[in-house]
Enzyme design. Structure first.
Site, PDB file in Angstrom:
ATOM      1  N   SER A  28      50.967  14.290  50.617  1.00  0.00           N
ATOM      2  CA  SER A  28      51.546  15.605  50.305  1.00  0.00           C
ATOM      3  C   SER A  28      52.937  15.788  50.891  1.00  0.00           C
ATOM      4  O   SER A  28      53.759  16.522  50.340  1.00  0.00           O
ATOM      5  CB  SER A  28      50.620  16.721  50.816  1.00  0.00           C
ATOM      6  OG  SER A  28      50.432  16.626  52.216  1.00  0.00           O
ATOM      7  N   HIS A 238      54.081  22.091  55.905  1.00  0.00           N
ATOM      8  CA  HIS A 238      54.753  21.005  55.186  1.00  0.00           C
ATOM      9  C   HIS A 238      56.265  21.261  55.201  1.00  0.00           C
ATOM     10  O   HIS A 238      56.698  22.406  55.342  1.00  0.00           O
ATOM     11  CB  HIS A 238      54.280  20.940  53.730  1.00  0.00           C
ATOM     12  CG  HIS A 238      52.912  20.372  53.557  1.00  0.00           C
ATOM     13  ND1 HIS A 238      51.769  21.118  53.746  1.00  0.00           N
ATOM     14  CD2 HIS A 238      52.495  19.122  53.216  1.00  0.00           C
ATOM     15  CE1 HIS A 238      50.710  20.352  53.513  1.00  0.00           C
ATOM     16  NE2 HIS A 238      51.121  19.142  53.199  1.00  0.00           N
TER      17      HIS A 238
END
Length: 257
Positions: A28, A238
């Site tokens: 990811s 993230h």
């Protein structure tokens, strides 16, 4: 006519030499989760145009680009589904994997949802034990498979940033500094394991920690990492758009030129 053809061949040679084939492998962090911009929001891989690999390919148009990265993949899934896309003519590979192998997503969820710091720290310690005990062998398998498929390729192993500035601007809200420190230590353990494995394979290790540190969550500078959002847990923790562009892309360009 012959001289004109020769001149054309000579002028074309530098562009051909500057090109190659770039294959991006990863999880990811590699596909752009956190940028909130995706090719297809319903696709499980969640690839998007603002990921560092896409940005690099857009800047280096002489390269053929293959994006094999997929959100959620472990080393096992990478070996099965991503590495086969590396071919003998590949000249550059980036590979970012390992966080899912040690259960880092579940560690983060545990730290978010538990009240007691001890539960969070215990989860982090378990992930670090997996990183030092289980992960080295799996990385060795992935790196060996990449090298076997592309003997001449330059391979860049991409690491993970720390998430938090300790004692920063977040105050007492959210996770405690003890929990934040534990999560940062997990990134440090992953870096030690991955850099050692990269070195053993003869690969280059891209360490993002020092570049990201002034831009982590709770820093006073522009943040390059998404903070916790209860409504969008899958975006949290993230690199954001700036993290990919100003962080990862800049570091990758520093290695590749």
């Amino acid at each position: 006519m012959a001289s004109a053809l020769l001149a054309g061949a000579i002028s074309a040679a530098p562009a051909q030499a500057a090109g190659g084939k770039y294959v991006a492998l990863g999880d990811s962090y590699a596909v752009g989760v956190g940028t909130r911009t995706y090719d297809n929001s319903g696709d499980a891989c969640r690839r998007g145009p603002l990921a560092y690999s896409r940005l690099w390919a857009a800047q280096h148009t002489g390269y053929a680009f293959v994006e094999a990265s997929c959100s959620g993949d472990t080393t096992t899934e990478m070996l099965a589904n991503q590495v086969p896309k590396v071919t003998a003519d590949t000249t550059l590979v980036t590979v970012q994997v390992g966080g899912n192998d040690v259960g880092f997503v579940e560690v983060l969820k545990n730290c978010i949802l538990t009240i007691d710091d001890k539960d969070c720290v215990a989860g982090v310690d378990a992930a670090k034990a997996a990183a030092t005990g289980y992960l080295p062998g799996k990385l060795q398998q992935v790196y060996a498979a990449i090298r076997a498929r592309a003997p001449q390729a330059r391979v860049v192993v991409v690491g993970y940033p720390r998430l938090y500035t300790i004692g920063g601007s977040c105050g007492i809200l959210g996770l405690s500094d003890k929990e934040r420190t534990a999560l940062n230590s997990a990134a440090d353990t992953l870096a030690a394991v991955e850099s050692a494995a990269a070195s053993a394979a003869g690969f280059t290790y891209l360490d993002p920690r020092s570049s990201f540190d002034p831009h982590t969550i709770c820093s006073k500078g522009p943040e390059w990492v998404t903070s916790l959002e209860w409504s969008k847990l899958d975006e949290s923790y993230h690199p954001n758009t700036a993290g990919h562009r100003d962080g990862y892309l800049a570091l990758l360009n520093g290695i590749t030129g």
